[in-house]
Each structure stands twice: as structure tokens, then as C-alpha cells.
Motif scaffolding. Sequence first.
Motif, short mmCIF file in Angstrom:
data_model
loop_
_atom_site.label_atom_id
_atom_site.label_comp_id
_atom_site.label_asym_id
_atom_site.label_seq_id
_atom_site.Cartn_x
_atom_site.Cartn_y
_atom_site.Cartn_z
N GLN A 317 38.82 84.68 -1.29
CA GLN A 317 38.95 84.16 0.08
C GLN A 317 37.60 83.73 0.67
O GLN A 317 37.50 83.43 1.84
N SER A 318 36.57 83.73 -0.17
CA SER A 318 35.21 83.31 0.24
C SER A 318 34.77 83.95 1.55
O SER A 318 34.23 83.28 2.43
N VAL A 319 35.01 85.25 1.67
CA VAL A 319 34.57 85.95 2.88
C VAL A 319 33.05 86.07 2.85
O VAL A 319 32.48 86.48 1.83
N GLU A 320 32.42 85.66 3.94
CA GLU A 320 30.95 85.74 4.00
C GLU A 320 30.50 87.17 4.15
O GLU A 320 30.99 87.89 5.01
N LEU A 321 29.59 87.57 3.29
CA LEU A 321 29.15 88.97 3.32
C LEU A 321 27.74 89.06 3.83
O LEU A 321 26.91 88.20 3.51
N PRO A 322 27.47 90.07 4.62
CA PRO A 322 26.09 90.25 5.04
C PRO A 322 25.24 90.64 3.83
O PRO A 322 25.62 91.53 3.08
N VAL A 323 24.15 89.91 3.59
CA VAL A 323 23.28 90.30 2.48
C VAL A 323 21.96 90.79 3.06
O VAL A 323 21.39 90.15 3.94
N ALA A 324 21.51 91.90 2.54
CA ALA A 324 20.30 92.51 3.09
C ALA A 324 19.08 92.02 2.32
O ALA A 324 18.61 92.67 1.40
N MET A 325 18.58 90.84 2.69
CA MET A 325 17.34 90.34 2.07
C MET A 325 16.17 91.15 2.63
O MET A 325 16.24 91.65 3.76
N PRO A 326 15.05 91.22 1.89
CA PRO A 326 13.88 91.87 2.48
C PRO A 326 13.38 91.07 3.69
O PRO A 326 13.53 89.86 3.73
N HIS A 327 12.84 91.76 4.67
CA HIS A 327 12.19 91.05 5.77
C HIS A 327 10.83 90.51 5.32
O HIS A 327 10.41 89.45 5.74
N ALA A 328 10.19 91.30 4.50
CA ALA A 328 8.83 90.92 4.12
C ALA A 328 8.54 91.31 2.67
O ALA A 328 9.16 92.23 2.13
N TYR A 329 7.59 90.58 2.09
CA TYR A 329 7.22 90.79 0.68
C TYR A 329 5.70 90.86 0.65
O TYR A 329 5.02 89.88 0.95
N LEU A 330 5.19 92.04 0.35
CA LEU A 330 3.73 92.21 0.37
C LEU A 330 3.18 92.02 -1.04
O LEU A 330 3.54 92.78 -1.95
N ALA A 331 2.33 91.01 -1.20
CA ALA A 331 1.75 90.74 -2.52
C ALA A 331 0.25 90.96 -2.44
O ALA A 331 -0.40 90.50 -1.50
N SER A 332 -0.27 91.69 -3.41
CA SER A 332 -1.72 91.88 -3.44
C SER A 332 -2.28 91.31 -4.73
O SER A 332 -1.57 91.22 -5.73
N ALA A 333 -3.52 90.92 -4.68
CA ALA A 333 -4.20 90.50 -5.91
C ALA A 333 -5.65 90.97 -5.83
O ALA A 333 -6.29 90.84 -4.79
N SER A 365 -1.19 86.74 -10.75
CA SER A 365 -1.81 85.87 -9.74
C SER A 365 -0.98 85.83 -8.47
O SER A 365 0.20 86.15 -8.46
N PHE A 366 -1.62 85.40 -7.38
CA PHE A 366 -0.90 85.18 -6.12
C PHE A 366 0.21 84.16 -6.30
O PHE A 366 1.27 84.27 -5.71
N LYS A 367 -0.08 83.16 -7.15
CA LYS A 367 0.89 82.07 -7.32
C LYS A 367 2.22 82.64 -7.85
O LYS A 367 3.29 82.37 -7.31
N ALA A 368 2.11 83.45 -8.90
CA ALA A 368 3.34 84.04 -9.48
C ALA A 368 4.01 84.95 -8.46
O ALA A 368 5.24 84.98 -8.35
N LYS A 369 3.20 85.68 -7.71
CA LYS A 369 3.78 86.63 -6.75
C LYS A 369 4.45 85.90 -5.60
O LYS A 369 5.49 86.33 -5.09
N LEU A 370 3.87 84.78 -5.20
CA LEU A 370 4.48 84.00 -4.11
C LEU A 370 5.85 83.46 -4.54
O LEU A 370 6.79 83.42 -3.76
N LYS A 371 5.92 83.08 -5.79
CA LYS A 371 7.18 82.58 -6.34
C LYS A 371 8.24 83.70 -6.26
O LYS A 371 9.37 83.49 -5.86
N ARG A 372 7.81 84.90 -6.65
CA ARG A 372 8.76 86.03 -6.60
C ARG A 372 9.14 86.35 -5.15
O ARG A 372 10.28 86.69 -4.86
N ALA A 373 8.15 86.23 -4.25
CA ALA A 373 8.43 86.49 -2.83
C ALA A 373 9.51 85.54 -2.34
O ALA A 373 10.47 85.93 -1.68
N ASP A 374 9.37 84.28 -2.72
CA ASP A 374 10.32 83.27 -2.30
C ASP A 374 11.71 83.59 -2.85
O ASP A 374 12.71 83.56 -2.15
#
Length: 424
Positions: A317-333, A365-374
Amino acid sequence: MNAIQAIRGMNDVLPDAVSAWQHIERHVRTLLGAYGYEEIRPPLVERTELFRRSIGEVTDIVEKEMYTFDDRNGESLTLRPECTASVVRAAIEHGLLRTPGRRVWTMGPMFRYERPQKGRYRQFHQIDVEIFGIAAPSAEAELIVMTRRLWKALGLSGLSLELNSLGSRDIQARYRARLVEYFSARADALDADSSRRIETNPLRILDSKNPSMQALIEEAPRIIDEHDDDARAHLDQLLAMLDEAGVEYRVNPRLVRGLDYYTGTVFEWTTGELGAQGAVCGGGRYDNLVAEIGGPANPAIGFAIGLERLVALLDVQSVELPVAMPHAYLASAGPRASILAHAVAERLRDAVPELRLVVDAGHGSFKAKLKRADRSGARLALLLGEEEARNGRIAVKDLRARGPQSMVSIDDLAGHIVRNVFAE
Ligand code: HAM
């Protein structure tokens, strides 16, 4: 080496599917609590005798579907194929029946060795709900309006309610004799399963899915015609309550259930949208079971919902479900930044307890981590490099909006997140 795989008919619920399960669990918990039901959690394993005595020796479940084994002491144990029997056992054992009108519920896995197919599994999950000590049809009505409310809360539609009354054990015995007479007179037209059931459990013939049996079943005597005054009055009163509450239903005189403990009302909620396994909820009254298991005579009624089927219906029935995405993704390098990362994250979690925050302080690298954050679905990326670590600052990038990243002091970071993520 060969990879070890899961057992047929026993499924993993993977992260993508879990939001549907949690959606159901959340609503069930809130709704049942609001109606005065208390949660109980019986064990998954019981003495085999419990299921034999309650579900019935000549049911499919007991005859061929139980996972039964001897433990190291030689005692026969069984993985529960359903949990009404366990709940009743626990209620007797712990004196829960001393309070009349006790309402309990439980949720968890059940095990039946069935032929796995869509909607039918060997490990499946139920939400099981039981009321003890109420003989009046108000108990039936409560369970039914409550399930109707649950479907609505979950965003589901199109479920239909069927009900029947199997009457007392006396009525069942009379009806059984009528059925045996009827089917025996037509023995040539019966399939193998039904021929076998004439002797063992003739009511179950009515549940046959074999198309060649349908005409015969349609013409078979109806249990409602065997009802005495009490059974008739009980059903009439229930139907009046449902009419008054605006519940739509169909009385189906062929509705029998796969467990022998039922007496009186039985019901099922079904959908046409799940193929052959359309029953999402089934239950009924079992006024004799408590005494049959060794407790004090006590009327009882309940139902169980099949969770896998409900999850499938949310999907269909394609019921929309609340999905709990992270609010923030902290990446360090960098070495210093990575040592700091968890300390910064913990300060944030202290300051904003509802924050969903993923920390990525591993190598790379930050680049790889930013991709994961996205990919994580996070709203903000918090980027902590060596320079930021030295200056007590962090770069904040809004992943869902174009625009430059901003530099925020670590001391102000919690406030910044609250203003940008939670204030909307
Ligand atoms: P049941 O009809 O056997 O009743 O099961 C209830 C629900 O569990 C079914 O309607 C279906 O949604 C789901 N279910 C059953 N077997 C499977 C399976 N193999 N795979 C997936 N889902 C399944 C009972 O178990 C009773 N204990 C209900 C009850 C509670 N009666 C009184 N109190």
C-alpha cells in the motif's frame, strides 16, 4: 569455504526493512497501552505437552509443524508455534488471573515447520493480545475496535473482518456429528486430506483450499444452525455492538480456525492484496482453555497479528514510513582530529540528547568520508581536520542545501545544530 546460509523459511530483517517493523511496534505499544493492556514476555520454549494439550493433538500444527526436541535431560520441549498457550500458562502460574479483566500482550517470534512461501514462514512474528475473565461480548468488541484503530494508525486500508461463532463444546460435538454424517455420505467426492479429517478433525475440512472441495463445503451444514439460545444471544449482542461502533464485518459460517481451543466467537482480518496468505490477524474466544491447562475456570479471548504480513501490506500500500536519518555526520581526518572526534561528539550528545550523530573517525580522506556522509542521509556534515582541531573549530556543511560551509567554534557547535536542524 562455503558460506553458511540462513535456514529456509527463517528470514533476516535487514536495516532497510526495519523502519516498517519499528513503525508497527511503536504504534502497537502506544495503542495497547492506551487500552489498558500490559506487556508480558514468556519464553520461546515450553514443554511439548503444553502445546499438545492446548492447540489439539489432531491439528496441522501439532501433527506436523512443531519444532520439538529432547533436551539433555530427555525432556520433550518445543519452540512455541504460537503463544496463547504460553500466555495462559504464565497467567496461571503467576496468579495473573486473580484480577478479572486482565489484559495482556506480547510480541515475538513463533516457529512452525510449514512449507515456506510468500507470507508463510517457519520463523515468523506475532503481536499476541489476550483478555482474561470477561465472558461478555464486550471483550470481542473491544479487540475488534482496537484492531480497527491500529490499521488506521498504521496507515493501512482495505482490511475486512470476518467472524463466526463456534459455540460451546456441546454445540461443537453436535455439529461435528452432523458434519461427519454429511461428509461420509459424500465420501467419493472428498480429497485425501478431507477423507483423513472426517475421522480426526472434520471441522478443518471447511478450511480446505482445494477448489474441487468448495461446492461440497458450500452446501455443508452450518454451525450457526446448531446454536443454542446462549450462543445466539452472545453473537447477536456482539453484532449489535459492532453495528453501533460502525465496524463493517461479514459473518462467515465456514470460518473455522486452525487451533482446537476455540469456543464461541472466532474472527479474522484479511486482505486481498497479499495473495494466498491474506489473513493478517486471527483470534477468538477460548473459554475452556485455562481450565484445560490446569488453571481456574476463566473465560478468555485474544488474537494474534502476523507481523511479516502487516509489513508486506505496508509495502504493497506504499505507506510512507518515518525514517530516522542521522541529523549530523562527524568526519575527522588527521591524527589529532581523530583523537578529538569522539570527545567532541560526546559533548554534542550531552547537550542535545535527541541528536542522531554518526562519527567517522577512521582512516581515509575527507573526500571518501564526505561521500559516506551524503549516503547516510545526514543533514549536516561536521568536518574536523588538523587545522580545525588546533583552533577549536569545526567546518559545518549543509548536505541538503547548496552554499558555502561555515566555520563554527566547537563550543558553539551544539547551539548551531539546534538552530539549524531542530528549529525547523
Ligand atoms: P493463527 O491464526 O495461527 O492464530 O496466527 C495468527 C496470525 O499469525 C495469522 O493470521 C497470520 O497473520 C500469522 N501467521 C500464522 N502462521 C504464519 C506463518 N507460518 N508465517 C507468517 N505468518 C503467520 C494464533 O496463532 C492464535 N494464537 C491467535 C490467538 C490469540 N487466538 C487467541 N489468542
